[in-house]
Scaffold this motif. Structure first.
Motif, PDB file in Angstrom:
ATOM      1  N   LEU A   5       0.815  -1.203   0.000  1.00 18.11           N
ATOM      2  CA  LEU A   5       0.000   0.000   0.000  1.00 18.11           C
ATOM      3  C   LEU A   5       0.857   1.265   0.000  1.00 18.11           C
ATOM      4  O   LEU A   5       0.523   2.258  -0.645  1.00 18.11           O
ATOM      5  N   GLU A   6       2.003   1.208   0.670  1.00 19.62           N
ATOM      6  CA  GLU A   6       2.898   2.368   0.749  1.00 19.62           C
ATOM      7  C   GLU A   6       3.531   2.717  -0.595  1.00 19.62           C
ATOM      8  O   GLU A   6       4.043   3.810  -0.774  1.00 19.62           O
ATOM      9  N   GLU A   7       3.516   1.785  -1.544  1.00 24.45           N
ATOM     10  CA  GLU A   7       4.098   2.015  -2.869  1.00 24.45           C
ATOM     11  C   GLU A   7       3.150   2.771  -3.802  1.00 24.45           C
ATOM     12  O   GLU A   7       3.557   3.171  -4.889  1.00 24.45           O
ATOM     13  N   LEU A   8       1.906   2.935  -3.395  1.00 22.50           N
ATOM     14  CA  LEU A   8       0.900   3.529  -4.262  1.00 22.50           C
ATOM     15  C   LEU A   8       0.349   4.822  -3.684  1.00 22.50           C
ATOM     16  O   LEU A   8       0.339   5.013  -2.476  1.00 22.50           O
ATOM     17  N   LYS A   9      -0.115   5.687  -4.596  1.00 22.58           N
ATOM     18  CA  LYS A   9      -0.748   6.944  -4.201  1.00 22.58           C
ATOM     19  C   LYS A   9      -2.114   6.991  -4.868  1.00 22.58           C
ATOM     20  O   LYS A   9      -2.240   6.741  -6.077  1.00 22.58           O
ATOM     21  N   LEU A  10      -3.136   7.302  -4.098  1.00 24.87           N
ATOM     22  CA  LEU A  10      -4.480   7.458  -4.641  1.00 24.87           C
ATOM     23  C   LEU A  10      -4.558   8.809  -5.342  1.00 24.87           C
ATOM     24  O   LEU A  10      -4.340   9.851  -4.721  1.00 24.87           O
ATOM     25  N   VAL A  11      -4.838   8.799  -6.641  1.00 23.67           N
ATOM     26  CA  VAL A  11      -4.873  10.050  -7.393  1.00 23.67           C
ATOM     27  C   VAL A  11      -6.273  10.409  -7.884  1.00 23.67           C
ATOM     28  O   VAL A  11      -6.497  11.539  -8.311  1.00 23.67           O
ATOM     29  N   GLY A  12      -7.207   9.475  -7.807  1.00 21.88           N
ATOM     30  CA  GLY A  12      -8.561   9.800  -8.243  1.00 21.88           C
ATOM     31  C   GLY A  12      -9.517   8.656  -8.067  1.00 21.88           C
ATOM     32  O   GLY A  12      -9.123   7.507  -7.884  1.00 21.88           O
ATOM     33  N   VAL A  13     -10.795   8.998  -8.082  1.00 22.96           N
ATOM     34  CA  VAL A  13     -11.867   8.013  -8.038  1.00 22.96           C
ATOM     35  C   VAL A  13     -12.787   8.324  -9.210  1.00 22.96           C
ATOM     36  O   VAL A  13     -13.177   9.470  -9.416  1.00 22.96           O
TER      37      VAL A  13
ATOM     38  N   ASP B  54     -20.163   3.144 -15.678  1.00 17.57           N
ATOM     39  CA  ASP B  54     -21.404   2.375 -15.714  1.00 17.57           C
ATOM     40  C   ASP B  54     -21.253   1.014 -15.037  1.00 17.57           C
ATOM     41  O   ASP B  54     -22.231   0.386 -14.674  1.00 17.57           O
ATOM     42  N   LYS B  55     -20.018   0.567 -14.820  1.00 20.32           N
ATOM     43  CA  LYS B  55     -19.754  -0.699 -14.135  1.00 20.32           C
ATOM     44  C   LYS B  55     -19.419  -0.506 -12.662  1.00 20.32           C
ATOM     45  O   LYS B  55     -19.024  -1.445 -11.992  1.00 20.32           O
ATOM     46  N   GLY B  56     -19.546   0.710 -12.156  1.00 17.10           N
ATOM     47  CA  GLY B  56     -19.269   0.975 -10.747  1.00 17.10           C
ATOM     48  C   GLY B  56     -18.090   1.913 -10.566  1.00 17.10           C
ATOM     49  O   GLY B  56     -17.578   2.496 -11.519  1.00 17.10           O
ATOM     50  N   MET B  57     -17.653   2.023  -9.325  1.00 18.09           N
ATOM     51  CA  MET B  57     -16.562   2.932  -8.972  1.00 18.09           C
ATOM     52  C   MET B  57     -15.204   2.283  -9.261  1.00 18.09           C
ATOM     53  O   MET B  57     -15.044   1.075  -9.123  1.00 18.09           O
ATOM     54  N   MET B  58     -14.238   3.133  -9.626  1.00 20.19           N
ATOM     55  CA  MET B  58     -12.862   2.678  -9.850  1.00 20.19           C
ATOM     56  C   MET B  58     -11.924   3.629  -9.129  1.00 20.19           C
ATOM     57  O   MET B  58     -12.133   4.840  -9.138  1.00 20.19           O
ATOM     58  N   ALA B  59     -10.896   3.070  -8.517  1.00 21.16           N
ATOM     59  CA  ALA B  59      -9.859   3.874  -7.868  1.00 21.16           C
ATOM     60  C   ALA B  59      -8.662   3.926  -8.802  1.00 21.16           C
ATOM     61  O   ALA B  59      -8.217   2.904  -9.315  1.00 21.16           O
ATOM     62  N   MET B  60      -8.147   5.129  -9.016  1.00 25.21           N
ATOM     63  CA  MET B  60      -6.952   5.282  -9.837  1.00 25.21           C
ATOM     64  C   MET B  60      -5.775   5.521  -8.905  1.00 25.21           C
ATOM     65  O   MET B  60      -5.733   6.501  -8.175  1.00 25.21           O
ATOM     66  N   MET B  61      -4.830   4.589  -8.930  1.00 22.39           N
ATOM     67  CA  MET B  61      -3.638   4.656  -8.102  1.00 22.39           C
ATOM     68  C   MET B  61      -2.441   4.892  -9.013  1.00 22.39           C
ATOM     69  O   MET B  61      -2.463   4.559 -10.195  1.00 22.39           O
ATOM     70  N   GLU B  62      -1.386   5.460  -8.438  1.00 19.94           N
ATOM     71  CA  GLU B  62      -0.149   5.691  -9.178  1.00 19.94           C
ATOM     72  C   GLU B  62       0.988   5.036  -8.415  1.00 19.94           C
ATOM     73  O   GLU B  62       1.120   5.223  -7.206  1.00 19.94           O
ATOM     74  N   ASN B  63       1.820   4.248  -9.127  1.00 17.73           N
ATOM     75  CA  ASN B  63       2.962   3.610  -8.465  1.00 17.73           C
ATOM     76  C   ASN B  63       4.175   4.542  -8.495  1.00 17.73           C
ATOM     77  O   ASN B  63       4.113   5.646  -9.025  1.00 17.73           O
ATOM     78  N   ALA B  64       5.284   4.089  -7.931  1.00 14.22           N
ATOM     79  CA  ALA B  64       6.491   4.917  -7.809  1.00 14.22           C
ATOM     80  C   ALA B  64       7.085   5.292  -9.173  1.00 14.22           C
ATOM     81  O   ALA B  64       7.789   6.287  -9.284  1.00 14.22           O
ATOM     82  N   GLN B  65       6.780   4.510 -10.211  1.00 11.27           N
ATOM     83  CA  GLN B  65       7.289   4.801 -11.550  1.00 11.27           C
ATOM     84  C   GLN B  65       6.370   5.758 -12.303  1.00 11.27           C
ATOM     85  O   GLN B  65       6.600   6.056 -13.470  1.00 11.27           O
ATOM     86  N   GLY B  66       5.294   6.230 -11.655  1.00  6.53           N
ATOM     87  CA  GLY B  66       4.367   7.143 -12.296  1.00  6.53           C
ATOM     88  C   GLY B  66       3.334   6.466 -13.173  1.00  6.53           C
ATOM     89  O   GLY B  66       2.634   7.127 -13.941  1.00  6.53           O
TER      90      GLY B  66
ATOM     91  N   VAL C  73     -10.861   5.162  -0.598  1.00  5.21           N
ATOM     92  CA  VAL C  73     -10.806   3.747  -0.942  1.00  5.21           C
ATOM     93  C   VAL C  73     -10.513   2.985   0.343  1.00  5.21           C
ATOM     94  O   VAL C  73      -9.649   3.381   1.125  1.00  5.21           O
ATOM     95  N   VAL C  74     -11.240   1.897   0.552  1.00  9.00           N
ATOM     96  CA  VAL C  74     -11.036   1.057   1.735  1.00  9.00           C
ATOM     97  C   VAL C  74     -10.353  -0.228   1.278  1.00  9.00           C
ATOM     98  O   VAL C  74     -10.865  -0.932   0.399  1.00  9.00           O
ATOM     99  N   PHE C  75      -9.191  -0.501   1.859  1.00  8.89           N
ATOM    100  CA  PHE C  75      -8.464  -1.745   1.605  1.00  8.89           C
ATOM    101  C   PHE C  75      -8.648  -2.652   2.807  1.00  8.89           C
ATOM    102  O   PHE C  75      -8.753  -2.170   3.939  1.00  8.89           O
TER     103      PHE C  75
ATOM    104  N   VAL D 238      -8.289   2.840   5.434  1.00  4.80           N
ATOM    105  CA  VAL D 238      -8.979   3.807   4.586  1.00  4.80           C
ATOM    106  C   VAL D 238      -7.956   4.806   4.050  1.00  4.80           C
ATOM    107  O   VAL D 238      -7.176   5.373   4.813  1.00  4.80           O
ATOM    108  N   VAL D 239      -7.975   5.003   2.742  1.00  7.33           N
ATOM    109  CA  VAL D 239      -7.111   5.986   2.093  1.00  7.33           C
ATOM    110  C   VAL D 239      -8.005   7.053   1.481  1.00  7.33           C
ATOM    111  O   VAL D 239      -8.849   6.751   0.623  1.00  7.33           O
ATOM    112  N   ASP D 240      -7.847   8.285   1.960  1.00  6.87           N
ATOM    113  CA  ASP D 240      -8.654   9.401   1.461  1.00  6.87           C
ATOM    114  C   ASP D 240      -7.958  10.077   0.284  1.00  6.87           C
ATOM    115  O   ASP D 240      -6.724  10.108   0.226  1.00  6.87           O
ATOM    116  N   LEU D 241      -8.750  10.676  -0.597  1.00  6.26           N
ATOM    117  CA  LEU D 241      -8.172  11.477  -1.667  1.00  6.26           C
ATOM    118  C   LEU D 241      -7.480  12.690  -1.071  1.00  6.26           C
ATOM    119  O   LEU D 241      -7.984  13.264  -0.111  1.00  6.26           O
ATOM    120  N   PRO D 242      -6.315  13.061  -1.609  1.00  8.02           N
ATOM    121  CA  PRO D 242      -5.619  14.248  -1.071  1.00  8.02           C
ATOM    122  C   PRO D 242      -6.392  15.520  -1.353  1.00  8.02           C
ATOM    123  O   PRO D 242      -7.202  15.597  -2.216  1.00  8.02           O
TER     124      PRO D 242
END
Length: 87
Positions: free
Chosen positions: A18-26, A30-42, A69-71, A83-87
């Motif tokens: 989890l520490e390797e990723l950053k939540l950048v958007g939700v 039409d298929k539901g919610m998606m979390a967009m994460m960014e890894n250390a390589q961008g 997002v709840v992991f 729980v990871v909140d959007l910045p």
């Protein structure tokens, strides 16, 4: 940011810590919610509810809301949540 098509090929079969990723958007689709994460390589990675984050410790996406997002993971027979909140 480059979007990763196959989560499994980017970080072998173990997935991410989890520490390797950053939540950048939700995103809402039409298929539901998606979390967009960014890894250390961008690289951008999309996760849906139920998707595994890390197979080694058994962490998965338990829920996605408009602002967080709840992991979840299992430890000593109990399900723990982070729980990871959007910045």
């Amino acid at each position: 940011m480059r979007i990763v098509k196959d989560k499994q090929s980017t970080e072998d079969k173990r997935g991410y810590e989890l520490e390797e990723l950053k939540l950048v958007g939700v995103l809402k689709s039409d298929k539901g919610m998606m979390a967009m994460m960014e890894n250390a390589q961008g690289e951008g990675i999309f996760y849906r509810k139920g998707d595994p984050l890390n197979n080694k410790i058994g962490m998965w996406v338990a829920d996605i809301s408009n602002s967080s997002v709840v992991f979840a993971y299992k430890m000593k027979g109990e399900i723990k949540k982070v729980v990871v909140d959007l910045p």
